[in-house]
Motif scaffolding. Sequence first.
Motif, mmCIF file in Angstrom:
data_model
loop_
_atom_site.group_PDB
_atom_site.id
_atom_site.type_symbol
_atom_site.label_atom_id
_atom_site.label_comp_id
_atom_site.label_asym_id
_atom_site.label_seq_id
_atom_site.Cartn_x
_atom_site.Cartn_y
_atom_site.Cartn_z
ATOM 1 N N THR A 163 -34.832 -0.021 -6.028
ATOM 2 C CA THR A 163 -35.450 -0.970 -5.102
ATOM 3 C C THR A 163 -34.562 -1.040 -3.871
ATOM 4 O O THR A 163 -33.414 -1.490 -3.949
ATOM 5 N N ILE A 164 -35.073 -0.555 -2.764
ATOM 6 C CA ILE A 164 -34.302 -0.423 -1.532
ATOM 7 C C ILE A 164 -34.753 -1.506 -0.564
ATOM 8 O O ILE A 164 -35.898 -1.496 -0.097
ATOM 9 N N ASP A 165 -33.870 -2.475 -0.288
ATOM 10 C CA ASP A 165 -34.256 -3.571 0.603
ATOM 11 C C ASP A 165 -33.325 -3.732 1.801
ATOM 12 O O ASP A 165 -33.556 -4.603 2.651
ATOM 13 N N GLU A 166 -32.282 -2.899 1.891
ATOM 14 C CA GLU A 166 -31.392 -2.985 3.049
ATOM 15 C C GLU A 166 -32.118 -2.488 4.299
ATOM 16 O O GLU A 166 -32.715 -1.404 4.293
ATOM 17 N N PRO A 167 -32.110 -3.255 5.385
ATOM 18 C CA PRO A 167 -32.836 -2.865 6.596
ATOM 19 C C PRO A 167 -32.459 -1.476 7.115
ATOM 20 O O PRO A 167 -33.330 -0.710 7.552
ATOM 21 N N GLU A 168 -31.159 -1.119 7.059
ATOM 22 C CA GLU A 168 -30.727 0.177 7.570
ATOM 23 C C GLU A 168 -31.296 1.316 6.732
ATOM 24 O O GLU A 168 -31.711 2.350 7.261
ATOM 25 N N HIS A 169 -31.357 1.122 5.429
ATOM 26 C CA HIS A 169 -31.910 2.140 4.538
ATOM 27 C C HIS A 169 -33.419 2.274 4.733
ATOM 28 O O HIS A 169 -33.952 3.383 4.758
ATOM 29 N N ARG A 170 -34.104 1.148 4.869
ATOM 30 C CA ARG A 170 -35.554 1.191 5.057
ATOM 31 C C ARG A 170 -35.916 1.841 6.380
ATOM 32 O O ARG A 170 -36.891 2.600 6.464
ATOM 33 N N ALA A 171 -35.128 1.582 7.413
ATOM 34 C CA ALA A 171 -35.368 2.231 8.703
ATOM 35 C C ALA A 171 -35.138 3.738 8.596
ATOM 36 O O ALA A 171 -35.872 4.537 9.184
ATOM 37 N N ALA A 172 -34.124 4.132 7.810
ATOM 38 C CA ALA A 172 -33.842 5.559 7.627
ATOM 39 C C ALA A 172 -34.988 6.253 6.905
ATOM 40 O O ALA A 172 -35.353 7.382 7.245
ATOM 41 N N ILE A 173 -35.589 5.595 5.910
ATOM 42 C CA ILE A 173 -36.685 6.200 5.155
ATOM 43 C C ILE A 173 -37.860 6.516 6.079
ATOM 44 O O ILE A 173 -38.501 7.563 5.959
ATOM 45 N N LYS A 174 -38.152 5.615 7.015
ATOM 46 C CA LYS A 174 -39.239 5.867 7.963
ATOM 47 C C LYS A 174 -38.949 7.103 8.809
ATOM 48 O O LYS A 174 -39.830 7.933 9.061
ATOM 49 N N LYS A 175 -37.695 7.246 9.248
ATOM 50 C CA LYS A 175 -37.323 8.410 10.050
ATOM 51 C C LYS A 175 -37.395 9.694 9.230
ATOM 52 O O LYS A 175 -37.743 10.759 9.740
ATOM 53 N N LEU A 176 -37.056 9.589 7.945
ATOM 54 C CA LEU A 176 -36.975 10.763 7.079
ATOM 55 C C LEU A 176 -38.339 11.297 6.658
ATOM 56 O O LEU A 176 -38.440 12.418 6.155
ATOM 57 N N ALA A 177 -39.395 10.525 6.854
ATOM 58 C CA ALA A 177 -40.711 10.890 6.328
ATOM 59 C C ALA A 177 -41.138 12.287 6.746
ATOM 60 O O ALA A 177 -41.611 13.074 5.924
ATOM 61 N N ASP A 178 -40.966 12.632 8.001
ATOM 62 C CA ASP A 178 -41.343 13.968 8.457
ATOM 63 C C ASP A 178 -40.129 14.836 8.769
ATOM 64 O O ASP A 178 -40.269 15.953 9.262
ATOM 65 N N GLY A 179 -38.926 14.319 8.505
ATOM 66 C CA GLY A 179 -37.705 15.073 8.758
ATOM 67 C C GLY A 179 -37.008 14.595 10.018
ATOM 68 O O GLY A 179 -37.657 14.258 11.017
ATOM 69 N N VAL A 180 -35.684 14.536 9.962
ATOM 70 C CA VAL A 180 -34.901 14.044 11.088
ATOM 71 C C VAL A 180 -33.611 14.855 11.177
ATOM 72 O O VAL A 180 -33.061 15.268 10.146
ATOM 73 N N PRO A 181 -33.104 15.151 12.401
ATOM 74 C CA PRO A 181 -31.819 15.841 12.505
ATOM 75 C C PRO A 181 -30.748 15.114 11.709
ATOM 76 O O PRO A 181 -30.652 13.881 11.748
ATOM 77 N N ALA A 182 -29.946 15.876 10.971
ATOM 78 C CA ALA A 182 -28.986 15.287 10.037
ATOM 79 C C ALA A 182 -28.036 14.305 10.701
ATOM 80 O O ALA A 182 -27.674 13.286 10.112
#
Length: 225
Positions: free
Chosen positions: A165-184
Amino acid sequence: MPPSSPEFTEMTEWNASGVEIQLSRDYEPTAARVPGMSFGTRRITGVWEPLVAEFYHLGVRHVRLAEPVDLCPDAGVVAARTLVLLRELTAHAISAEWVARCHDGCAGRGLFNHLYPPVRVDGAGDDAAVRGWRESFFLGMCVFRRGPGFTEVRDRRLGTLEMYTIDEPEHRAAIKKLADGVPAGRLPAAVRQELAEARLIAEQAGHLWWLPTRAYRWPSPALSV
């Protein structure tokens, strides 16, 4: 972000990488040859999530990938983008006919076993990797859903249920960026490390991308997930 920035160029090249696929209303070869069942061959680019949703609503239920897909960390942009595409196809229960390639044994480590399995894995030395992949696969093997203020992941790729269960704002924002791929380099180091240790992201072609499939529909029986 200015259009001339390196990050903009990276993302443009990433999203512009094309994948050639054949689309059909049915996965069964005989049925697929019936007039009106084929949507033909297309070379697709762009963001996969809305495109695959459109395919599904049009009636696409099976795709065939024209080129083998490299699984290893040193895979190129097209292979990495194709794996992201396979994640979206799997999420919509669209079956895929494709060939994987592996030269370092990563095919047997289960990282991608929640994706629709390939017909074979070239370069793996034997067929044990694809056999295990095909025998263990089920829809929803590694799945996520979003709630108000959290993201829940259920992962059975290693056989037992791992739930996050991921509820940290920074992690949730990262997941949105990662959906289609993001520069490392655009992901905070601590977030990247935690998601990598949980086997929730893959890194290829200088990009990171989110591995779990979205739960568009809850599979039945739900206890298998």
